[in-house]
Scaffold this motif. Structure first.
Motif, short mmCIF file in Angstrom:
data_model
loop_
_atom_site.label_atom_id
_atom_site.label_comp_id
_atom_site.label_asym_id
_atom_site.label_seq_id
_atom_site.Cartn_x
_atom_site.Cartn_y
_atom_site.Cartn_z
N THR A 284 0.21 9.76 5.76
CA THR A 284 1.56 9.29 5.52
C THR A 284 1.67 7.78 5.31
O THR A 284 2.77 7.27 5.14
CB THR A 284 2.48 9.67 6.70
OG1 THR A 284 1.99 9.07 7.89
CG2 THR A 284 2.57 11.17 6.87
N SER A 285 0.56 7.07 5.33
CA SER A 285 0.59 5.61 5.19
C SER A 285 1.63 5.00 6.12
O SER A 285 2.55 4.30 5.72
CB SER A 285 0.88 5.21 3.75
OG SER A 285 -0.12 5.68 2.90
N THR A 286 1.47 5.27 7.40
CA THR A 286 2.39 4.80 8.42
C THR A 286 2.61 3.30 8.33
O THR A 286 1.67 2.53 8.24
CB THR A 286 1.82 5.16 9.82
OG1 THR A 286 1.64 6.58 9.88
CG2 THR A 286 2.74 4.71 10.93
N GLU A 287 3.89 2.89 8.34
CA GLU A 287 4.23 1.46 8.34
C GLU A 287 3.80 0.84 9.67
O GLU A 287 3.99 1.44 10.72
CB GLU A 287 5.73 1.27 8.18
CG GLU A 287 6.26 0.99 6.82
CD GLU A 287 5.52 -0.02 5.98
OE1 GLU A 287 5.42 -1.20 6.34
OE2 GLU A 287 5.03 0.39 4.93
N VAL A 288 3.24 -0.34 9.61
CA VAL A 288 2.81 -1.05 10.81
C VAL A 288 3.60 -2.36 10.90
O VAL A 288 3.44 -3.25 10.07
CB VAL A 288 1.29 -1.37 10.76
CG1 VAL A 288 0.87 -2.15 11.98
CG2 VAL A 288 0.49 -0.08 10.61
N PRO A 289 4.47 -2.49 11.92
CA PRO A 289 5.18 -3.75 12.07
C PRO A 289 4.22 -4.86 12.45
O PRO A 289 3.32 -4.65 13.26
CB PRO A 289 6.15 -3.49 13.22
CG PRO A 289 6.07 -2.04 13.56
CD PRO A 289 4.84 -1.50 12.92
N VAL A 290 4.36 -6.02 11.85
CA VAL A 290 3.51 -7.16 12.15
C VAL A 290 4.42 -8.33 12.55
O VAL A 290 5.36 -8.65 11.83
CB VAL A 290 2.65 -7.56 10.93
CG1 VAL A 290 1.80 -8.79 11.26
CG2 VAL A 290 1.77 -6.40 10.48
N THR A 291 4.14 -8.92 13.72
CA THR A 291 4.92 -10.06 14.18
C THR A 291 3.99 -11.23 14.46
O THR A 291 2.79 -11.07 14.65
CB THR A 291 5.70 -9.73 15.47
OG1 THR A 291 4.76 -9.36 16.49
CG2 THR A 291 6.68 -8.58 15.25
N VAL A 292 4.54 -12.40 14.48
CA VAL A 292 3.79 -13.60 14.84
C VAL A 292 4.23 -14.01 16.24
O VAL A 292 5.43 -14.18 16.49
CB VAL A 292 4.04 -14.75 13.83
CG1 VAL A 292 3.35 -16.02 14.27
CG2 VAL A 292 3.61 -14.32 12.45
N ALA A 293 3.25 -14.13 17.15
CA ALA A 293 3.56 -14.48 18.54
C ALA A 293 3.89 -15.95 18.67
O ALA A 293 3.46 -16.78 17.94
CB ALA A 293 2.39 -14.12 19.44
#
Length: 140
Positions: free
Chosen positions: A131-140
């Motif tokens: 399903t090509s799962t969306e991966v949230p990416v954040t900057v710490a």
């Protein structure tokens, strides 16, 4: 989705560095394979870790599916994930491809194929790859 378990793993140094799980049980030296320009030093890499994780998860899904059908998966059953990495055709980065091989000694092939197909639906790694799962990416 109701999350039942969460863990963390971190890496420093990128592909030639160090990786560890938050509880310290997994603690590995990361190295770059010669095929990707590395020096062949002793260590592991993200593709190997993914292959082992996917194999273990898929075997767990297989056992769960079989258990619901009152079928015993033998202790020597084995799942092998083959993980390849290479440049994407669009030239914007890298992609991975994965294949699974499932060995269930002593089981009728038709029954094994049925259980494996069902496990492929249940396994979260298989679901994410499909399903090509969306991966949230954040900057710490």
């Amino acid at each position: 989705m109701a999350i039942l378990y969460t863990t963390k793993g971190s890496a420093t140094g990128g592909r030639a560095g160090h990786g560890a799980s938050e509880n310290g049980v997994l603690d590995v030296t990361l190295t770059v394979p010669k095929e990707l320009g590395g020096d062949g030093a002793t260590g592991t890499n993200p593709e190997q870790l993914f292959a082992v994780g996917y194999s273990a998860c898929f075997l767990g899904a297989l056992k769960a599916v079989a258990g619901k059908e009152k079928v015993k998966i033998p202790e020597d059953a084995k799942v092998t994930a083959t993980v390849g990495i290479g440049p994407r055709e669009d030239g914007t980065g890298f992609g991975i491809e994965v294949s699974l091989s499932v060995d269930i000694p002593g089981m009728d092939k038709a029954q094994a194929e049925d259980l494996v197909a069902k496990a492929h639906i249940v396994c979260p790694y298989s679901h994410a790859m499909r399903t090509s799962t969306e991966v949230p990416v954040t900057v710490a």
